[in-house]
Design an enzyme around this catalytic site. Structure first.
Site, PDB file in Angstrom:
ATOM      1  N   ASP A 110      -5.523  46.738  22.708  1.00 37.60           N
ATOM      2  CA  ASP A 110      -6.688  46.712  21.812  1.00 37.60           C
ATOM      3  C   ASP A 110      -6.282  46.963  20.359  1.00 37.60           C
ATOM      4  OD1 ASP A 110      -9.348  46.468  21.156  1.00 37.60           O
ATOM      5  OD2 ASP A 110      -9.858  48.531  21.669  1.00 37.60           O
ATOM      6  N   ASN A 123      -6.267  44.291  17.834  1.00 40.79           N
ATOM      7  CA  ASN A 123      -5.776  43.108  17.090  1.00 40.79           C
ATOM      8  C   ASN A 123      -6.695  42.746  15.926  1.00 40.79           C
ATOM      9  OD1 ASN A 123      -3.796  42.931  19.002  1.00 40.79           O
ATOM     10  ND2 ASN A 123      -4.698  41.203  20.100  1.00 40.79           N
ATOM     11  N   ASN A 166     -14.836  38.965  27.459  1.00 39.06           N
ATOM     12  CA  ASN A 166     -14.325  38.289  26.253  1.00 39.06           C
ATOM     13  C   ASN A 166     -14.829  36.847  26.121  1.00 39.06           C
ATOM     14  OD1 ASN A 166     -11.046  39.920  26.272  1.00 39.06           O
ATOM     15  ND2 ASN A 166     -12.923  40.511  25.228  1.00 39.06           N
TER      16      ASN A 166
HETATM   17  C1  FPP Z   1      -8.290  43.176  21.990  1.00 38.35           C
HETATM   18  O1  FPP Z   1      -8.255  43.334  20.589  1.00 38.35           O
HETATM   19  C2  FPP Z   1      -7.378  42.108  22.385  1.00 38.35           C
HETATM   20  C3  FPP Z   1      -7.732  40.981  23.047  1.00 38.35           C
HETATM   21  C4  FPP Z   1      -9.118  40.705  23.475  1.00 38.35           C
HETATM   22  C5  FPP Z   1      -6.760  39.919  23.348  1.00 38.35           C
HETATM   23  C6  FPP Z   1      -5.372  40.361  23.635  1.00 38.35           C
HETATM   24  C7  FPP Z   1      -4.500  39.173  23.527  1.00 38.35           C
HETATM   25  C8  FPP Z   1      -3.250  39.148  23.007  1.00 38.35           C
HETATM   26  C9  FPP Z   1      -2.518  40.345  22.588  1.00 38.35           C
HETATM   27  C10 FPP Z   1      -2.531  37.859  22.801  1.00 38.35           C
HETATM   28  C11 FPP Z   1      -2.441  36.934  23.981  1.00 38.35           C
HETATM   29  C12 FPP Z   1      -1.809  37.551  25.184  1.00 38.35           C
HETATM   30  C13 FPP Z   1      -0.680  37.127  25.792  1.00 38.35           C
HETATM   31  C14 FPP Z   1      -0.238  37.778  27.055  1.00 38.35           C
HETATM   32  C15 FPP Z   1       0.154  36.039  25.294  1.00 38.35           C
HETATM   33  P1  FPP Z   1      -9.615  43.150  19.787  1.00 38.35           P
HETATM   34  O2  FPP Z   1      -9.705  41.757  19.358  1.00 38.35           O
HETATM   35  O3  FPP Z   1     -10.766  43.631  20.611  1.00 38.35           O
HETATM   36  O4  FPP Z   1      -9.358  44.129  18.569  1.00 38.35           O
HETATM   37  P2  FPP Z   1     -10.460  44.961  17.777  1.00 38.35           P
HETATM   38  O5  FPP Z   1     -11.043  45.973  18.736  1.00 38.35           O
HETATM   39  O6  FPP Z   1      -9.669  45.601  16.676  1.00 38.35           O
HETATM   40  O7  FPP Z   1     -11.474  43.981  17.283  1.00 38.35           O
END
Ligand code: FPP
Length: 240
Positions: free
Chosen positions: A19, A21, A67
């Site tokens: 979490d 990103n 998601n």
């Molecule tokens: C949550 O961060 C992350 C995700 C929903 C996606 C995770 C995916 C990856 C790391 C890349 C693809 C994976 C692979 C295995 C190649 P968020 O977007 O909820 O972050 P936030 O809470 O800061 O908004």
């Protein structure tokens, strides 16, 4: 780097909620997708570290059933990243003896991603160094419902008696059948919840919540977590 770890007390299975990103991207004045792209680099690092130190299973929560409700643009960007990752990493996983597995409602994935995923899973099926288990289109409640339905069908067909359904049998009908339960669950990004991840399997797992945003999460931090885990006393409800 990993000299401090006790080889005889390694976790067999590490599960991670990646979490932060989106917040990472915002912090750097970028669009959310750039955060996911940066997150893939952390995925690469975690896979190499876990394989190097001898972890049996690494489960990564790549895309939850919830998601799907994100804006269509973000969903397609995540699918594109997954597809590229599988295309790019398939060979490396094969070379390093890493078996790829996927859990979740994969039938919801678009054909291109699904094909790439099936191909990578098939190609790496013989890998014995580590299992990289990707949770994609995954929800813990969905997984339990699917297992219950599979058991009900067996009861209806007269192949199974209700009273034979126990912990072991339900476990064997989950997507994770055959994998050990996670020893450690790490969630990055500063939130303290499990967001429908491995609800059944986390019953006796040790939890670690890190404030670090996923793209900034490092091998050093994971090594610290594993080292801390090795100091914990796990009683599984018993008295030692
Ligand atoms: C949550 O961060 C992350 C995700 C929903 C996606 C995770 C995916 C990856 C790391 C890349 C693809 C994976 C692979 C295995 C190649 P968020 O977007 O909820 O972050 P936030 O809470 O800061 O908004």
């Amino acid at each position: 780097m990993n000299d401090v770890l006790k080889k005889d007390k390694l976790p067999r299975h590490i599960a991670m909620i990646m979490d932060g990103n989106g917040r990472w991207a915002e912090k750097h004045g970028k669009i959310r997708v750039k955060g996911h792209e940066a997150g893939v680099r952390t995925v690469d690092q975690m896979v190499s570290l876990c394989a190097e130190i001898g972890i049996e299973v690494l489960t990564l929560y790549a895309f939850s059933s919830e998601n799907w409700q994100r804006p269509a643009k973000e969903v397609s960007a995540l699918m594109r990243l997954l597809r590229h990752y599988l295309k790019r990493e398939g060979e490396r996983l094969l070379k390093e003896g890493i078996r790829l597995k996927a859990i979740g409602r994969l039938e919801r994935l678009e054909a291109g991603v699904r094909q790439e995923l099936e191909e990578a899973c098939r190609k790496t099926a013989g890998g014995t160094n580590m299992t990289l288990n990707l949770a994609i289109s995954y929800g813990g409640r969905d997984e339990i419902c699917d297992a219950v339905q599979a058991l009900c069908r067996k009861v209806q067909a007269g192949e199974l008696e209700c009273k034979a359904i126990d912990d072991k049998l339900l476990t064997a009908h989950l997507d994770t059948a055959g994998l050990p339960d996670p020893d450690i669950m790490v969630r990055t990004g500063g939130e303290y919840r499990i967001s429908n991840f491995l609800l059944w399997q986390l019953a006796y797992t040790e939890f670690y919540f890190s404030d670090t945003l996923w793209p900034d999460f490092s091998k050093e931090e994971l090594l610290k977590i594993i080292s801390d885990f090795q100091q914990r006393e796990r009683r599984f409800g018993r008295v030692l």
